[in-house]
Design an enzyme around this catalytic site. Structure first.
Site, PDB file in Angstrom:
ATOM      1  N   LYS A 123      -6.764 -12.885  11.228  1.00 60.56           N
ATOM      2  CA  LYS A 123      -7.002 -11.842  12.609  1.00 60.56           C
ATOM      3  C   LYS A 123      -5.753 -12.153  12.986  1.00 60.56           C
ATOM      4  CE  LYS A 123      -6.138  -8.309   8.789  1.00 60.56           C
ATOM      5  NZ  LYS A 123      -6.979  -7.540   8.469  1.00 60.56           N
TER       6      LYS A 123
ATOM      7  N   ASP B 205     -17.954 -11.256   6.453  1.00 60.41           N
ATOM      8  CA  ASP B 205     -16.286 -11.522   7.268  1.00 60.41           C
ATOM      9  C   ASP B 205     -15.938 -11.067   8.404  1.00 60.41           C
ATOM     10  OD1 ASP B 205     -14.116 -10.786   6.766  1.00 60.41           O
ATOM     11  OD2 ASP B 205     -14.180  -8.901   5.216  1.00 60.41           O
TER      12      ASP B 205
ATOM     13  N   TYR C  19     -14.602  -4.071   2.677  1.00 55.18           N
ATOM     14  CA  TYR C  19     -13.013  -4.513   2.846  1.00 55.18           C
ATOM     15  C   TYR C  19     -12.953  -5.917   2.815  1.00 55.18           C
ATOM     16  CZ  TYR C  19      -8.383  -4.934   2.422  1.00 55.18           C
ATOM     17  OH  TYR C  19      -7.355  -5.799   2.169  1.00 55.18           O
TER      18      TYR C  19
ATOM     19  N   TYR D  29       0.716  -1.556  -0.282  1.00 55.22           N
ATOM     20  CA  TYR D  29       0.012  -0.091   0.346  1.00 55.22           C
ATOM     21  C   TYR D  29       0.704   1.099   0.545  1.00 55.22           C
ATOM     22  CZ  TYR D  29      -3.445  -3.612   1.509  1.00 55.22           C
ATOM     23  OH  TYR D  29      -4.518  -4.380   1.952  1.00 55.22           O
TER      24      TYR D  29
HETATM   25  C1  LIG Z   1      -7.301  -7.935   6.652  1.00 59.63           C
HETATM   26  C2  LIG Z   1      -8.625  -8.391   6.148  1.00 59.63           C
HETATM   27  C3  LIG Z   1      -8.894  -9.590   5.433  1.00 59.63           C
HETATM   28  C4  LIG Z   1      -7.558  -9.564   4.516  1.00 59.63           C
HETATM   29  O1  LIG Z   1      -7.071 -10.425   5.079  1.00 59.63           O
HETATM   30  P1  LIG Z   1      -5.671 -11.524   4.495  1.00 59.63           P
HETATM   31  O2  LIG Z   1      -5.651 -11.810   5.150  1.00 59.63           O
HETATM   32  O3  LIG Z   1      -4.710  -9.370   4.394  1.00 59.63           O
HETATM   33  O4  LIG Z   1      -6.095 -11.576   3.311  1.00 59.63           O
HETATM   34  C5  LIG Z   1     -10.525  -8.956   4.845  1.00 59.63           C
HETATM   35  N1  LIG Z   1     -11.553  -8.340   5.477  1.00 59.63           N
HETATM   36  C6  LIG Z   1     -10.844  -8.180   6.541  1.00 59.63           C
HETATM   37  C7  LIG Z   1     -12.750  -7.542   6.885  1.00 59.63           C
HETATM   38  C8  LIG Z   1     -10.091  -7.692   6.811  1.00 59.63           C
HETATM   39  O5  LIG Z   1      -9.968  -6.480   7.662  1.00 59.63           O
END
Ligand SMILES: *Cc1c(COP(=O)(O)O)cnc(C)c1O
Length: 421
Positions: A269, A240, A146, A18
């Protein structure tokens, strides 16, 4: 900066995430971590306000995580997951199923949040096909959302975040709507689904907080609306929880606050307490059952090489131990109260548009941040590690951060925003 270099572009070999390498400053070099601190190679100790993209929920180098990792490294660091399973993965899957609401019970392991979401989307589309609902090939997602950086996920991210115009012709076209946060947007979404519902396999959203979209919060009722609409129009609901999972919003999973069960949930995460790359896509029984058949083409065709890496599974199990043994959710509640109190004075600063807090997420939103890089450097002068982006300065600290370190973070943000206003 004390270094003779000043541009990231002058770094040998590395290409940073980024970053416009031409204008990004020479990055700091981390040497070691402990608790909520990062020590740099020049000996400076930074207080970390974002816990390495909110993964390190127990703080860095927790002894329980370290010993789980060492023990697993000695027994079996890695083994393939094709046609072979192992105890750390079995145990982790059972524990995740027990923690998640309802009959979310089938766990598919991958190694990043983006790929966990890719798998969720593949599952949803094939679920519809396997049930002979042909033509349901689109995903409905929301502005501000996202879900990762892979091409598939870019297509369901916010159009700007996902660079839809730059990558037009490359990305598949899905449907982006506004979150149903009020009567008007709810009505619009209903209408959209009445017209195009039979083209859509699933609705995808981050529950309660759209993270990378700018830490935008919404009410639990929004998720209840989505659950109702999915049921009415025959769509799956994919949540998500890559950002929100594991206590960040105050409950173990954000969906608990809406008292709903999604059909598929993605976790990553904080899954391993910020130690190893691991992700999980967890499906309800009814989703899994749609893949059971004599027909091999109805199987889920996906399988990352490092799927369910034993080191990562072992450390994720150890992370879940800590949620059981240490008072993580109480710590989140304390952080929430402290952030509310200590970020509140920022509201009176001239360029501040909003101050908001949910769980261990604190956000100061400005009218604009002309140079986020400069603001980051000003905070570094206070030995604070945070990364302002778009129009926000945010904190997502470790749940174990000592109150005085959290106060240092909030005081520094106030002071820097005051002198930059
Ligand atoms: C960080 C994140 C992702 C992507 O995860 P990566 O391990 O970086 O591929 C997807 N969705 C959300 C809500 C995120 O915070």
């Amino acid at each position: 900066m004390t270094t003779p270099h000043h541009r990231a572009a002058d770094l040998p070999n590395l290409w940073l995430p980024y970053s416009q390498m031409q204008t990004t400053a020479w990055p700091v070099t981390a040497a070691k971590t402990a608790g909520s601190t990062i020590t740099l190679d020049d000996g400076r100790v930074l207080i970390d306000g974002i816990a390495s993209w909110w993964t390190a929920c127990h703080g860095y180098n927790h002894p329980h995580l370290r010993s789980a990792l060492v023990a697993q490294a000695e027994a079996m660091p890695h083994v393939m997951f094709g046609g072979m399973i192992h105890e750390p993965a079995k145990r982790l899957a059972a524990r995740l199923a027990a923690l998640l609401p309802g009959d979310l019970e089938r766990v598919f392991f991958t190694d990043s949040g983006s790929v966990a979401m890719e798998v969720a989307v593949k599952m949803a589309i094939q679920f519809q096909l396997n049930n002979n609902h042909t033509g349901r090939t689109k995903i409905l997602s929301f502005r501000g959302g996202y879900h990762g950086d892979t091409l598939g996920m870019m297509a369901i991210c916010d159009p700007e975040e996902g660079m839809h115009s730059l990558f037009a012709g490359v990305l598949p076209e899905h449907i982006i709507a506004d979150l149903p946060t009020d009567a008007e947007s709810t009505h619009k979404l209903e209408q959209l689904l009445s017209e195009r519902g039979d083209e859509i396999a699933a609705i995808v959203t981050e529950p309660l907080v759209q993270g990378a979209g700018g830490m935008l919060f919404h009410e639990p009722a929004v998720l209840q609306t989505l659950r109702t609409l999915c049921d009415r129009f025959g769509l799956l609901l994919i949540l998500d929880e890559v950002f929100t999972g594991f206590g960040r919003t105050g409950t173990m999973f954000a969906c608990e606050q809406a008292q709903i069960t999604p059909d598929i949930v993605a976790l990553s995460k904080a899954l391993t307490g910020g130690t190893m790359a691991l992700a999980a896509t967890v499906a309800r029984r009814s989703v899994f059952e749609a893949f059971l058949s004599d027909d091999p083409s109805k199987a889920l065709m996906h399988g990352p090489t490092f799927m369910a890496n034993p080191l990562a599974c072992a450390v994720a199990n150890a992370s879940l131990d800590l949620f059981e043994q240490e008072p993580r959710l109480q710590q989140v509640a304390q952080i929430e109260a402290q952030l509310r109190k200590e970020l509140e004075p920022c509201r009176d600063l001239p360029n501040v548009r909003d101050v908001r807090v949910m769980g261990a997420i604190g956000v100061v939103e400005l009218t604009a941040i002309p140079d986020p890089e400069e603001l980051k450097c000003a905070l570094l002068e206070h030995n604070v590690w945070v990364r302002p982006f778009r129009t926000i300065v945010y904190l997502t600290p470790a749940f174990t951060i000592p109150p005085e370190e959290l106060s240092h973070l909030t005081r520094s943000i106030h002071s820097v925003l005051q002198s930059h206003a």
